[in-house]
Design a protein around this motif. Structure first.
Motif, short mmCIF file in Angstrom:
data_model
loop_
_atom_site.label_atom_id
_atom_site.label_comp_id
_atom_site.label_asym_id
_atom_site.label_seq_id
_atom_site.Cartn_x
_atom_site.Cartn_y
_atom_site.Cartn_z
N SER A 278 -0.39 9.18 -5.68
CA SER A 278 0.45 10.12 -4.94
C SER A 278 -0.09 10.36 -3.54
O SER A 278 -1.27 10.69 -3.37
CB SER A 278 0.56 11.46 -5.67
OG SER A 278 1.24 12.40 -4.83
N ARG A 279 0.77 10.18 -2.55
CA ARG A 279 0.40 10.60 -1.19
C ARG A 279 1.44 11.62 -0.70
O ARG A 279 1.89 11.60 0.43
CB ARG A 279 0.29 9.39 -0.27
CG ARG A 279 -0.93 8.51 -0.68
CD ARG A 279 -1.36 7.58 0.41
NE ARG A 279 -1.66 8.26 1.67
CZ ARG A 279 -1.85 7.63 2.82
NH1 ARG A 279 -1.75 6.31 2.87
NH2 ARG A 279 -2.10 8.32 3.92
N HIS A 280 1.83 12.49 -1.64
CA HIS A 280 2.75 13.57 -1.32
C HIS A 280 2.26 14.82 -2.06
O HIS A 280 1.96 14.76 -3.25
CB HIS A 280 4.18 13.23 -1.75
CG HIS A 280 5.21 14.21 -1.26
ND1 HIS A 280 5.38 15.45 -1.81
CD2 HIS A 280 6.11 14.12 -0.24
CE1 HIS A 280 6.34 16.09 -1.16
NE2 HIS A 280 6.79 15.31 -0.20
N GLN B 5 0.85 -1.20 0.00
CA GLN B 5 0.00 0.00 0.00
C GLN B 5 0.88 1.24 0.00
O GLN B 5 2.00 1.22 0.53
CB GLN B 5 -0.87 -0.01 1.26
CG GLN B 5 -2.00 -1.02 1.15
CD GLN B 5 -3.32 -0.38 1.49
OE1 GLN B 5 -3.54 0.02 2.61
NE2 GLN B 5 -4.19 -0.28 0.50
N GLY C 169 2.04 4.48 1.36
CA GLY C 169 1.99 5.17 2.65
C GLY C 169 2.08 6.68 2.50
O GLY C 169 2.30 7.20 1.40
N ASP C 170 1.92 7.36 3.60
CA ASP C 170 2.07 8.82 3.62
C ASP C 170 3.45 9.22 3.10
O ASP C 170 4.45 8.66 3.52
CB ASP C 170 1.95 9.33 5.08
CG ASP C 170 0.71 10.19 5.24
OD1 ASP C 170 -0.13 10.19 4.30
OD2 ASP C 170 0.59 10.82 6.30
N GLY C 171 3.48 10.20 2.20
CA GLY C 171 4.75 10.67 1.67
C GLY C 171 5.32 9.78 0.59
O GLY C 171 6.44 9.98 0.13
N GLU C 172 4.54 8.78 0.18
CA GLU C 172 5.03 7.86 -0.86
C GLU C 172 4.29 8.05 -2.18
O GLU C 172 3.23 8.67 -2.23
CB GLU C 172 4.88 6.41 -0.38
CG GLU C 172 5.82 6.08 0.78
CD GLU C 172 5.77 4.60 1.16
OE1 GLU C 172 6.79 4.09 1.65
OE2 GLU C 172 4.71 3.95 0.94
#
Lengths: 337, 337
Positions: B81-83, B31, B33-36
């Protein structure tokens, strides 16, 4: 008219030079012309680079021609002066070659400056070898506080200065020398942090042990098997000033396995800097600063050194042959008169 | 969940890698993650340095572990995108390794900057190989007007840039390449002043003829027999940036004669500078200036380059094996999707 004796290259050596490669001649000196000096040689410097000049191969300097006078630096006394800057009795440093007397242009000699040290210092610790160490360390090696500096022939005039300069910069000095006497001198008199005897069968292991943090500067003045022991110890960004390769000067063939790929592989893997140099390159820029900085330290004993003075002009060839075998102990100088 | 294919190091090669040293695996991506970011790889760069990572020997970078994903730089498209700095559809340059999709920390990717050139340029002429050429020439080689610069693998991404940078500095560019097609490209398309085919039996003589004033900079990216031909041509104070030794990467033993003394002898006799480097060392200081200076020259065609684009992720191992044999013609890139 003054009679001089001189030693010429009788034939080119194949491998190690022998007595037969040299010949002593007697000549009558020419008249001293305007702007010239007649010199009586006091001390003759013997240095490993002279082996290169005996070979026909082109190097950074022209070879000595067969029947030509062996080249070399000397300390001499002015016996006749036809130049206003010099008087009879002055002591000078000159490139007269291996001879007892010579007539030279005054603009090719320098007044001796030894800051109170003996005249022979001008051929060693404060002369070409000392400056070779200084220039290589100042411009190329650039040791930093806490780094490890390794140098071979550590009891010799270049190596002894390299280690002491390393320590002045706050680095650790590890010397390599041949035999217990030289090793004791390097450790006890020169004050190196560690010393390893290259004649010991487990030399490479001992060197590794003496350099627990690897090697940041290897000042190369010998080549050969020492290089093989140092190579695996070099740290990333290590610097290798190369001023001499005495171990390979007498070699007549090549070994039976190729050591180049390991060296070039290390250059790449460790971002090594290898830089050959002759002190001439840096003399204009650094020699005055060298004398000003190091002269007083030699005079007051901060920088220790050792000379190996051989008595008698006729002993120069034998002393030189021994130099290439590491028989000298300290800067080798011949007392001519 | 996204399924990815990746190519791992199945076993360490002995000598030249073979297909058996690689294995393709299918995995399910973790999955995001945050910032990935989740990336879909578009192009995979294949470069000679990867051969080093396949060996257990410690070098400037850690080896790829057996069963580990082969390392490499890629151009990829952001699919999740989680950034905040990245959006879906952004094109980036990343170190995903040999894979079709990957989840990576956003701070380890860079937005693609190609100044209007195709995306693949970010892996070659404007990427790591181009910058390797630029850094080596700017910091170490420092060609001057009228000097002669020699580089091998001249049709490749590093060599082609080296020669063109030499010419921009007013120096003469002499390229070495394998076979008539590559040589014609180097001469006619890249515009080198001369080119020599290293496959010709009289290669060394031809190289000497192409360098009538000797060699001032030899940009070393191949090693092996080319070095032997260049060594006698090097001028005093020549500079040798060393960024690769592809000719010896697959070597399993050592030759039967020692080439090191000749090299070290030349280092000393000619005051040579040999400096290994990895472009990382200079990236912070020089990469922005490289992009600003070279990007527009690539975009307007002042600097020519060539790419060899292989279609299909599964062909990466075969293409890489060919790269080490000089089979590619231009910067080797695999089109993944």
């Amino acid at each position: 008219m003054t009679t001089a004796r001189q030693i010429v290259l009788a034939s080119r050596p194949h491998g190690a030079p022998t007595a037969e490669n040299f010949r002593t001649e007697e000549i009558t000196l020419p008249q001293v012309g305007d702007g010239e000096l007649e010199l009586k040689v006091t001390y003759l410097s013997l240095d490993p680079y002279m082996r290169g000049r005996m070979s026909a191969a082109k190097s950074y300097a022209e070879p000595v021609p067969v029947d030509g006078v062996m080249q070399g630096e000397t300390v001499a006394e002015v016996t006749v002066s036809r130049h206003p800057d010099f008087e009879v009795g002055d002591l000078v440093r000159a490139h007269t070659g291996w001879c007892t007397h010579a007539v030279v242009p005054a603009d090719r000699v320098r007044t001796l400056q030894t800051h109170g040290a003996p005249a022979t210092a001008a051929l060693g610790v404060l002369g070409m070898p000392g400056f070779t160490a200084y220039a290589g360390m100042t411009v190329i090696g650039r040791p930093k506080k806490g780094e490890t500096v390794v140098v071979a022939a550590a009891s010799g005039p270049v190596g002894s200065m390299v280690g002491q300069l390393a320590q002045l910069a706050g680095a650790r000095a590890v010397g390599i020398a041949g035999g217990p006497r030289k090793c004791a001198f390097v450790r006890d008199e020169l004050g190196f942090d560690a010393v390893v005897d290259h004649r010991d069968p487990d030399f490479a292991a001992q060197l590794a042990e003496a350099c627990p943090d690897g090697v940041d500067v290897y000042y190369e003045n010998v080549g050969g098997t020492v290089w093989d022991a140092v190579l695996p110890l070099l740290n990333t960004f290590a610097r290798v000033p190369v001023c001499g390769l005495v171990a390979q000067y007498n070699a007549t063939g090549t070994g039976d396995s190729d050591r180049l790929p390991a060296t070039m592989g290390a250059v790449l893997a460790k971002s090594l800097l290898i830089r050959g140099f002759i002190q001439n390159e840096f003399a204009d820029e650094y020699y005055p600063q060298f004398l000003a900085e190091i002269g007083p330290k030699v005079a007051d004993g901060t920088i220790a050194y050792r000379e190996d003075i051989v008595d008698g002009f006729d002993n120069a060839p034998e002393a030189f042959i021994g130099l290439l075998e590491g028989k000298n102990f300290g800067k080798l100088v011949v007392k001519v008169s």
